[in-house]
Write a protein that holds these residues in place. Structure first.
Motif: not given
Length: 468
Positions: A84-89, A45-48, A30-42, A93-98
């Motif tokens: 964790x490499x993808x978590x860094x870079x 993304x998490x259901x994937x 949710x922070x500035x590194x990924x800047x995703x919204x609460x709806x996107x994350x909860x 939305x699609x990348x984080x779902x992957x």
């Protein structure tokens, strides 16, 4: 020698579990590194993770045994490195779902870590090496959670830096896994014959739940003789070993044997009762664990104050371990009172989740979460013991896999309806109210079943007394 592979596997488990960034994952996304919204994350993304875990569990279960564990252990390490490499870079939305898919691969392949050691040590060392391997992951998770909390609260490190540490630790684990010796056998697909040990083993007559002494005429799971009477690292007849290597694996036969064992095991009422609770409660447990950080974020946004997610995860893990140790020394008739105990403790779990949801205070949420995890860890230990007692290794692996699969199937259904944006997409507080109701329903079911079982046992006892 059993010490070297055990030490290497424990080192792998320890470093794989040292992930100081994990308790702060929601805050990071949710922070500035990924800047995703609460709806996107909860809701997106998490259901994937749930869907990928369910889809991969059964094929990974078979592939782990067919490939003899080590390749799947390496796959787990690699998938976590990618995660964790993808978590860094990775961005978007699609990348984080992957990314979540790869995390699902890492979770599904966890079975290889816990089953590898059984293929390289003698059966009389199973209990000892199992405790070592589980302790390694427990210590690693605690070290990761505590170090993450200290680095964030005291040293002021960024969450990006914590992810770098996590990636480094997982990379060390991956390097360690390469030195694991390649097993020569597995539980289902690869058996190696050797001379019989001189000591007796017990097997479960799954049709009536009774333990019987080992006897040549006892019906066993396929490969039982290999697994319980053969020193896995002992010297056998080279000709027999060579013929086993050259024999083609009949996958259809293995699947038929698994199906036969499945029907035999679940025909036991005791086995069925504890397995039903295992599957139902694990489904709810996964949901609460997956979305606890999301609830805490809504109760007290992390951008406005200091959070202590790492300390809470560490405390709940350690206190849960203490509860597990204590319950191992409790003497009670679980056959008589097990269902009632499951009902009462499930009600306490429901109460903890309900308080976590309705009392919008972060410290109450933390305390309720700790209570929730302690009770679950205590009960799942009792359930594991009740299921594993007198079962062969093959049948325990089968029952464990089936129970986990059912739990994930239920979790997938719950996620699809309640969480996923394509379903109801409910807010986090409504979700936790549903989870509390879910555990309350489990409690009512087992309370009714337990009372019925006790009344039936007393009536049977009275009938026997009247006849005598």
């Amino acid at each position: 020698c059993w010490a070297l592979p055990t030490a290497l596997l424990c080192a792998y488990g320890f470093f794989c579990s040292v992930r100081p960034s994990e308790p702060f994952l929601t805050r990071y996304l949710l922070g500035p590194h990924k800047n995703l919204s609460e709806t996107q994350v909860f809701n997106e993304i998490y259901p994937v993770w749930t869907y990928s875990y369910l889809a991969l569990l059964f094929p990974v279960f078979l592939a782990t045994d067919y490939l003899r564990y080590k390749p799947v252990v390496l796959l787990q390490g690699l998938s976590l490195i990618v995660t964790w490499f993808m978590l860094l870079y990775a961005q978007g939305l699609r990348a984080v779902q992957f990314l979540e898919f790869f995390y699902g691969v890492g979770t599904a392949t966890d079975i290889a870590y816990y089953s590898y050691i059984y293929s390289v040590v003698d059966v009389n060392l199973y209990q000892k090496v199992t405790s070592y391997c589980r302790s390694a992951t427990l210590v690693g998770y605690t070290v990761g959670s505590v170090s993450g909390q200290v680095l964030v609260s005291v040293a002021g490190w960024s969450l990006f830096s914590l992810n770098v540490i996590s990636l480094t630790s997982i990379s060390i684990a991956f390097g360690t896994a390469w030195f694991l010796p390649m097993p020569q056998k597995s539980l289902f697909f690869h058996h190696v014959s050797s001379q019989q040990l001189s000591w007796e083993m017990k097997v479960m007559d799954c049709k009536n739940g009774s333990a019987v002494q080992d006897h040549p005429n006892v019906q066993r799971a396929p490969g039982w003789e290999d697994e319980t009477k053969v020193p896995l690292n002992g010297e056998g007849h080279s000709a027999e070993k060579q013929s086993m290597r050259e024999r083609k694996v009949d996958i259809v036969k293995v699947l038929k044997d698994l199906w036969r064992d499945f029907l035999q095991c679940y025909s036991s009422q005791t086995m069925l009762c504890w397995s039903v609770w295992w599957a139902l409660s694990t489904c709810g447990y996964f949901q609460v664990i997956n979305y606890a950080q999301a609830l805490w974020e809504m109760v007290l946004p992390s951008h406005s104050t200091e959070i202590y997610n790492g300390a809470v995860e560490a405390a709940s893990t350690l206190l849960g371990a203490v509860a597990v140790f204590v319950v191992g020394h409790i003497k009670t008739s679980w056959a008589m009172w097990g269902e009632v105990a499951l009902a009462l403790f499930s009600f306490l779990i429901a109460a903890a989740v309900y308080i976590m949801d309705t009392v919008r205070n972060i410290w109450v949420c933390y305390a309720s979460y700790v209570v929730f995890r302690i009770i679950y860890m205590l009960l799942i230990t009792i359930a594991t013991f009740q299921i594993a007692t007198n079962l062969s290794v093959e049948r325990y692996a089968l029952v464990f896999g089936v129970n986990t699969f059912i739990a994930l199937a239920l979790q997938t259904l719950l996620t699809l309806i309640v969480v996923d944006a394509s379903g109801l997409g409910l807010d986090i507080f409504t979700q936790f109210m549903i989870y509390a109701s879910y555990f309350a329903a489990i409690s009512l079911v087992f309370l009714g079943s337990g009372i019925y079982s006790i009344m039936r046992a007393y009536r049977r006892q009275e009938q026997m007394q009247s006849r005598s």
